[in-house]
Write an enzyme that holds these catalytic residues in place. Structure first.
Site, PDB file in Angstrom:
ATOM      1  N   ARG B  51      39.895  39.476  41.143  1.00 24.15           N
ATOM      2  CA  ARG B  51      39.310  40.812  41.320  1.00 24.15           C
ATOM      3  C   ARG B  51      37.823  40.834  40.988  1.00 24.15           C
ATOM      4  O   ARG B  51      37.004  41.297  41.772  1.00 24.15           O
ATOM      5  CB  ARG B  51      40.059  41.800  40.426  1.00 24.15           C
ATOM      6  CG  ARG B  51      39.739  43.225  40.641  1.00 24.15           C
ATOM      7  CD  ARG B  51      40.554  44.079  39.695  1.00 24.15           C
ATOM      8  NE  ARG B  51      41.777  43.386  39.310  1.00 24.15           N
ATOM      9  CZ  ARG B  51      42.888  43.404  40.011  1.00 24.15           C
ATOM     10  NH1 ARG B  51      42.950  44.110  41.103  1.00 24.15           N
ATOM     11  NH2 ARG B  51      43.937  42.720  39.618  1.00 24.15           N
ATOM     12  N   THR B  52      37.465  40.307  39.845  1.00 21.47           N
ATOM     13  CA  THR B  52      36.064  40.368  39.421  1.00 21.47           C
ATOM     14  C   THR B  52      35.190  39.542  40.364  1.00 21.47           C
ATOM     15  O   THR B  52      34.104  39.967  40.755  1.00 21.47           O
ATOM     16  CB  THR B  52      35.930  39.861  37.972  1.00 21.47           C
ATOM     17  OG1 THR B  52      36.811  40.610  37.152  1.00 21.47           O
ATOM     18  CG2 THR B  52      34.520  40.019  37.461  1.00 21.47           C
ATOM     19  N   ARG B 101      32.077  33.730  34.687  1.00 20.57           N
ATOM     20  CA  ARG B 101      33.328  34.001  33.965  1.00 20.57           C
ATOM     21  C   ARG B 101      33.707  32.692  33.278  1.00 20.57           C
ATOM     22  O   ARG B 101      33.666  31.625  33.895  1.00 20.57           O
ATOM     23  CB  ARG B 101      34.397  34.438  34.965  1.00 20.57           C
ATOM     24  CG  ARG B 101      35.855  34.313  34.514  1.00 20.57           C
ATOM     25  CD  ARG B 101      36.241  35.305  33.453  1.00 20.57           C
ATOM     26  NE  ARG B 101      36.189  36.677  33.879  1.00 20.57           N
ATOM     27  CZ  ARG B 101      37.241  37.454  34.141  1.00 20.57           C
ATOM     28  NH1 ARG B 101      38.452  36.972  34.048  1.00 20.57           N
ATOM     29  NH2 ARG B 101      37.080  38.709  34.478  1.00 20.57           N
TER      30      ARG B 101
END
Lengths: 140, 306
Positions: B51-52, B101
């Site tokens: 998603r990110t 991330r």
């Protein structure tokens, strides 16, 4: 009462939390210093119940204020010519590098070994340091 | 050069500007569709986060830019033992901005120290996830019309939920914020947050274990997942899990203007029957996240509209 002779020149690190003396001994690298050292463990203390004390005779070249990172409540008695010339708590440095290590297994320092372990003082009253990377509080 | 590693890296003034820009983009996306033409976003994802990553990539593509990167540590040179510092030094010569991330907390901060391009933290372990906080703030501002004088309920895992901690830290900067913290004892917010942020700032808050009781007071309900592995034993989990599941019956206790937010992915903490309720805005929240990421990318690249 255990009695260890007075110092002529040196420092007495007093009010160390009981059990903490060896950590300070190691940090100051006293084993390799050219000075006499007396370590008193579990001394009776009206204020703390039990405490540790380190007496060091001779010149100390390291910054003693850094000891506040290990134990913010200890006191430093500076001895010159057999007399206490200064008695104070360590002044907590705003940032320290390489003195304490982050214990958070999720911190980047746990996998990237070359990163310096650096902490920032975030609460002066409580002597609280946080890792600059993961912000985990250092637990003494 | 500005990096965004923590939600608090943006001053209130900078935050207002990003949210205002996101609002302008939302009103007229076409106007911004070529803003980042010729610019490249590197998505350095050392752990999967569909998603990110897709949200960042959609944001850059919407701005006319392009994207490059990797989506797991296995497919990067980290698998060969390269440090974060070396990776970002190299990537700085390939891209204009980066979103990182990483499973290890503090990795994006390390990257920012050595980077020649702006670094956006896209989530580091259980630590920070600033663009989720921006998404939450933008959702509240867009759908409520304000960020001040709101009563926000946080429900579920308040102990380990980084999105909750970040949003509390962000909302205490607005006047009149009140919090209602709904969780089992095992998952209450950490002591440092209660003492150093809420109590130190005289922020009104209340703790509760029963969602229905506090629903009528809420302007916003921020749901999070109660994970089974957080409990010491299965009995406790079974006993408690239903108290923190939002369903249509519980929604009847809420005001007509209350909004339900969730950082997603949702598992079972919000019954699917709630999805059709107009107050359930979590999918809209994910959509708004793209706009606020567009605004952040433009801001960090120093690009203004037109």
């Amino acid at each position: 009462m255990l009695n260890i002779g007075g110092l002529n020149q040196g420092v007495v690190i007093d009010h160390i939390k009981a059990g903490g003396a060896m950590k300070i001994y190691e940090y100051l690298n006293l084993e390799k210093q050219d000075c006499s050292v007396a370590i008193i463990k579990n001394a009776k203390s009206s204020k703390m119940g039990k405490k540790d004390i380190i007496k060091i005779e001779g010149p100390i070249t390291v910054d003693l204020d850094m000891l506040g990172v290990l134990d913010p409540d200890l006191t430093l008695d500076i001895i010159e010519d057999g007399k206490i010339t200064a008695k104070r708590n360590p002044r907590l440095p705003a940032q320290v590098t390489g003195i304490i290590r982050c214990k958070n297994p999720r911190c980047i320092t746990s996998t990237e070994q070359e990163l310096p372990h650096r902490f920032r003082l975030t609460n002066k009253e409580k002597g609280l340091y946080r890792c600059i990377y993961c912000e985990q509080a250092y637990k003494r | 050069m500005k990096h965004v590693i923590s939600p608090l890296d943006l001053s209130m003034e900078e935050l207002d500007k990003v949210l205002s820009l996101a609002e302008s983009i939302l009103q007229d996306p076409e106007k911004y569709s070529e803003c980042c033409h010729g610019k490249k976003l590197a998505t350095l994802f050392y752990e999967p986060s569909t998603r990110t990553r897709l949200s960042f990539e959609a944001a850059m593509l919407n701005l006319g830019g392009s994207v490059l990167g990797f989506s797991s540590a296995d497919s990067s040179s980290a698998a060969k033992g390269e440090s974060v510092a070396d990776t970002i030094r190299v990537v700085s010569s390939y891209a204009d901005i980066c979103a990182m991330r990483h499973p290890k907390e503090g990795a994006p901060y390390v990257a920012s120290i050595h980077s020649g391009i702006p670094v956006i933290n896209a989530g580091d372990g259980g630590h920070n996830h600033p663009t989720q906080t921006l998404t939450d703030l933008f959702t509240i501002k867009t759908l409520k019309g304000r960020l001040d004088h709101l009563t926000i309920g946080f429900c579920g895992d308040l102990k380990f939920g980084r999105t909750v901690h970040s949003l509390i830290n962000a909302m205490v900067r607005y006047p009149g914020s009140r919090f209602i913290l709904i969780s089992p004892d095992e998952l209450r917010i950490p002591t440092y947050l209660r003492e150093e942020v809420l109590e130190a700032g005289n922020i009104p808050y209340q703790e509760s274990k029963v969602l229905e009781d506090v629903m009528p007071k809420l302007d916003i309900l921020y749901m999070t997942r109660v994970q089974k592995e957080r409990f010491f034993n299965e009995e406790d989990y079974i006993r408690l899990k239903d108290s923190f599941i939002l369903d249509a019956a519980k929604m009847q206790c809420a005001g007509k203007d209350m909004l339900v937010l969730h950082p997603l992915p949702r598992v079972n903490e919000i019954a699917t029957e709630v999805d059709d309720d107009p107050r359930a805005v979590y999918f809209r929240q994910a959509q708004l996240g793209v706009y606020v990421r567009m605004a952040l990318i433009m801001t960090l690249l120093g690009i203004s509209a037109g």
